[in-house]
Design an enzyme around this catalytic site. Structure first.
Site, PDB file in Angstrom:
ATOM      1  N   ARG A  38       0.825  -1.220   0.000  1.00 15.63           N
ATOM      2  CA  ARG A  38       0.000   0.000   0.000  1.00 15.63           C
ATOM      3  C   ARG A  38       0.858   1.269   0.000  1.00 15.63           C
ATOM      4  O   ARG A  38       0.465   2.272  -0.588  1.00 15.63           O
ATOM      5  CB  ARG A  38      -0.956  -0.025   1.194  1.00 15.63           C
ATOM      6  N   LYS A 199     -20.019 -18.167  -1.234  1.00 19.55           N
ATOM      7  CA  LYS A 199     -21.471 -18.063  -1.056  1.00 19.55           C
ATOM      8  C   LYS A 199     -22.152 -17.068  -1.981  1.00 19.55           C
ATOM      9  O   LYS A 199     -21.642 -15.988  -2.243  1.00 19.55           O
ATOM     10  CB  LYS A 199     -21.766 -17.639   0.379  1.00 19.55           C
ATOM     11  N   GLY A 357      -9.888 -10.241  -2.195  1.00 15.15           N
ATOM     12  CA  GLY A 357      -8.768 -10.758  -1.404  1.00 15.15           C
ATOM     13  C   GLY A 357      -8.329 -12.146  -1.847  1.00 15.15           C
ATOM     14  O   GLY A 357      -7.152 -12.385  -2.146  1.00 15.15           O
ATOM     15  N   GLY A 380     -13.377  -4.275  -0.208  1.00 13.43           N
ATOM     16  CA  GLY A 380     -14.750  -3.781  -0.090  1.00 13.43           C
ATOM     17  C   GLY A 380     -15.137  -2.782  -1.166  1.00 13.43           C
ATOM     18  O   GLY A 380     -16.234  -2.848  -1.721  1.00 13.43           O
TER      19      GLY A 380
HETATM   20  P1  ADP Z   1     -12.826 -12.951  -2.757  1.00 15.67           P
HETATM   21  O1  ADP Z   1     -12.100 -12.787  -1.441  1.00 15.67           O
HETATM   22  O2  ADP Z   1     -11.872 -12.961  -3.918  1.00 15.67           O
HETATM   23  O3  ADP Z   1     -13.939 -11.957  -2.927  1.00 15.67           O
HETATM   24  P2  ADP Z   1     -14.537 -15.004  -1.711  1.00 15.67           P
HETATM   25  O4  ADP Z   1     -14.131 -14.634  -0.324  1.00 15.67           O
HETATM   26  O5  ADP Z   1     -15.920 -14.683  -2.126  1.00 15.67           O
HETATM   27  O6  ADP Z   1     -13.497 -14.410  -2.768  1.00 15.67           O
HETATM   28  O7  ADP Z   1     -14.412 -16.576  -1.911  1.00 15.67           O
HETATM   29  C1  ADP Z   1     -13.254 -17.308  -1.659  1.00 15.67           C
HETATM   30  C2  ADP Z   1     -13.535 -18.583  -0.925  1.00 15.67           C
HETATM   31  O8  ADP Z   1     -14.459 -19.420  -1.601  1.00 15.67           O
HETATM   32  C3  ADP Z   1     -12.263 -19.403  -0.776  1.00 15.67           C
HETATM   33  O9  ADP Z   1     -11.959 -19.541   0.597  1.00 15.67           O
HETATM   34  C4  ADP Z   1     -12.621 -20.755  -1.421  1.00 15.67           C
HETATM   35  O10 ADP Z   1     -12.065 -21.853  -0.714  1.00 15.67           O
HETATM   36  C5  ADP Z   1     -14.132 -20.774  -1.331  1.00 15.67           C
HETATM   37  N1  ADP Z   1     -14.691 -21.703  -2.292  1.00 15.67           N
HETATM   38  C6  ADP Z   1     -14.599 -21.666  -3.628  1.00 15.67           C
HETATM   39  N2  ADP Z   1     -15.213 -22.727  -4.182  1.00 15.67           N
HETATM   40  C7  ADP Z   1     -15.699 -23.487  -3.177  1.00 15.67           C
HETATM   41  C8  ADP Z   1     -16.453 -24.710  -3.107  1.00 15.67           C
HETATM   42  N3  ADP Z   1     -16.789 -25.365  -4.208  1.00 15.67           N
HETATM   43  N4  ADP Z   1     -16.794 -25.181  -1.893  1.00 15.67           N
HETATM   44  C9  ADP Z   1     -16.431 -24.498  -0.785  1.00 15.67           C
HETATM   45  N5  ADP Z   1     -15.736 -23.336  -0.776  1.00 15.67           N
HETATM   46  C10 ADP Z   1     -15.377 -22.829  -1.964  1.00 15.67           C
END
Ligand code: ADP
Ligand code: MG
Length: 399
Positions: A38, A199, A357, A380
């Site tokens: 950063r 999710k 992230g 965010g």
């Molecule tokens: P970002 O931080 O890039 O916005 P998210 O936090 O939404 O991404 O999602 C990342 C998480 O989703 C990771 O920890 C990954 O392990 C989980 N994930 C991805 N696919 C699956 C799956 N099929 N089942 C369970 N967890 C999953």
């Protein structure tokens, strides 16, 4: 693209005081800064203003002190790291406004740099109190915002100040806004979006917005299971939000209506236990997942089909890994598609923008973060931008 004033609009700043909002919310361990990304992002703006002759005063928040002074959250802790990265001496000012700050500015010479104390020590910061912003502005001539990552907050140092002083986007803010504009503002079509992650619930607004914006919506990760369930697929014991099946159907209907093709995997990687290289690992058609299996990544055929989709596209925006990439081999689809996107970008046929992230972590696993057109580390603010929400810190900069 809406226009912003940038540092290009500034001439000689000798004798002027520039307030520069930066992101110094740095990861620390045992009092030491563990990652200077950063600071490096803010460096060009800081040096450019100093070279123009301004007294440069950095403004930032650190942690969540909730409007009170806290010795463990003082920005004095990051001064050494900033000096190292910037390569210049930096004065720490233990206040943000008032006489002490004015006197400190009096000591600085043209081109010198100071850091004001953690803005969140004062309740006026998060309340966006106009009097608090006025007190800060009273000591300065111009305001520069170089912290896109804080732009989704309407706080005094991210929004209020921009309304009180001539306001400019710093170089890093400018680069982020230009990249985001290329991705969803005025993109070259066709546009693909990849949305993955655990999710649906955390990304409903993202999905709803994207179906209106893009030609191809590629859904992977745990959230794809909810969409598969909505289509009547039995996803076994996969992570799945069964209560969101109606919402998933509504998103698919909206996509149909908007002419956006939704891509769900038709083969997947499944296992009976969630562990690295589990004995029960197998590739399955989505319709043949057993009751005691869970989907942990999309399969090789789907990955190949998605690579073909990307080859037809001019623009890609990506948030969220396609599988549980932290655990091998469930990083395969994400790594493979990331490499495809990187190669297409290098060839010049794709503009690729990614953020989030875990997404950034996954691109680093794939070793291609540098080959994307732009990778946002904003968290965010990036997500709110993907939701199509106006960001107060950006709105306030619009000329
Ligand atoms: P970002 O931080 O890039 O916005 P998210 O936090 O939404 O991404 O999602 C990342 C998480 O989703 C990771 O920890 C990954 O392990 C989980 N994930 C991805 N696919 C699956 C799956 N099929 N089942 C369970 N967890 C999953
Ligand atoms: Mg995450």
């Amino acid at each position: 693209m809406t226009t912003f004033r940038t540092l290009d609009d500034l001439g000689d700043l000798t004798g002027k005081v520039a307030l520069v909002r930066v992101d110094l919310n740095l990861p620390m361990r045992d009092g030491d800064v563990t990652d200077t990304t950063r600071i490096r992002a803010a460096k060009p703006t800081i040096l450019e203003l100093a070279e123009k002759g301004a007294k440069v005063l950095l403004l930032a928040h650190f942690g969540r002190p909730k409007g009170e002074r806290s010795s463990t959250m003082s920005l004095s802790m990051v001064v050494g790291a900033v000096e190292t990265v910037i390569g210049k001496e930096v004065m720490f000012v233990p206040e943000i406004a008032g006489d002490v700050t004015r006197q400190a500015i009096g000591i600085l010479r043209d081109g010198d740099i100071g850091i004001l104390e953690n803005s969140r020590f004062w309740p006026g910061e998060e309340a966006n109190d106009p009097d608090f912003a006025k007190a800060i502005a009273a000591n300065a001539d111009i305001y520069v915002n170089d912290a896109f990552s804080a732009a989704h907050r309407a706080h005094a140092t991210t929004e209020g100040l921009a309304r009180l002083l001539p306001a400019y986007a710093g170089r890093s803010m400018q680069a982020e806004l230009e990249a985001l504009d290329k991705a969803l503002g005025a993109p070259e079509k066709p546009v693909a979006a990849i949305v993955g992650g655990a999710k649906v619930s955390s990304k409903l607004d993202v999905l709803n917005h994207l179906v209106e914006q893009v030609d191809h919506l590629i859904i992977g990760g745990g959230m794809a299971n909810t969409f598969l369930a909505a289509k009547g697929v039995d996803v076994g014991k996969s992570l799945c939000e069964h209560d969101l099946v109606d919402k998933a159907n509504a998103i698919m209907d909206a996509a149909d209506h908007a002419g956006c093709t939704v891509h769900l995997p038709y083969d997947v990687m499944v296992a009976k236990e969630f562990a690295a290289n589990p004995a029960s690992l197998r590739t399955s058609n989505v319709h043949e997942v057993a009751a005691d299996e869970m989907i942990l990544d999309i399969g090789p055929q789907a990955t190949e089909a998605l690579a073909d989709v990307l080859k037809t596209c001019k623009t890609l925006v990506w948030n969220g890994p396609l599988g549980a990439f932290e655990t091998e081999p469930f990083d395969q689809a994400t790594v493979s598609l990331a490499r495809t996107a990187a190669a297409l970008t290098k060839e010049g046929s794709l503009v690729s923008i990614a953020g989030g992230g875990d997404t950034v972590a996954a691109l680093n696993v794939a070793g291609v973060a540098d080959d994307f057109t732009y990778v946002s580390t904003a968290g965010g603010a990036f997500l709110e931008w993907m939701e199509g929400k106006p960001l107060p810190g950006v709105e306030a900069l619009k000329a």
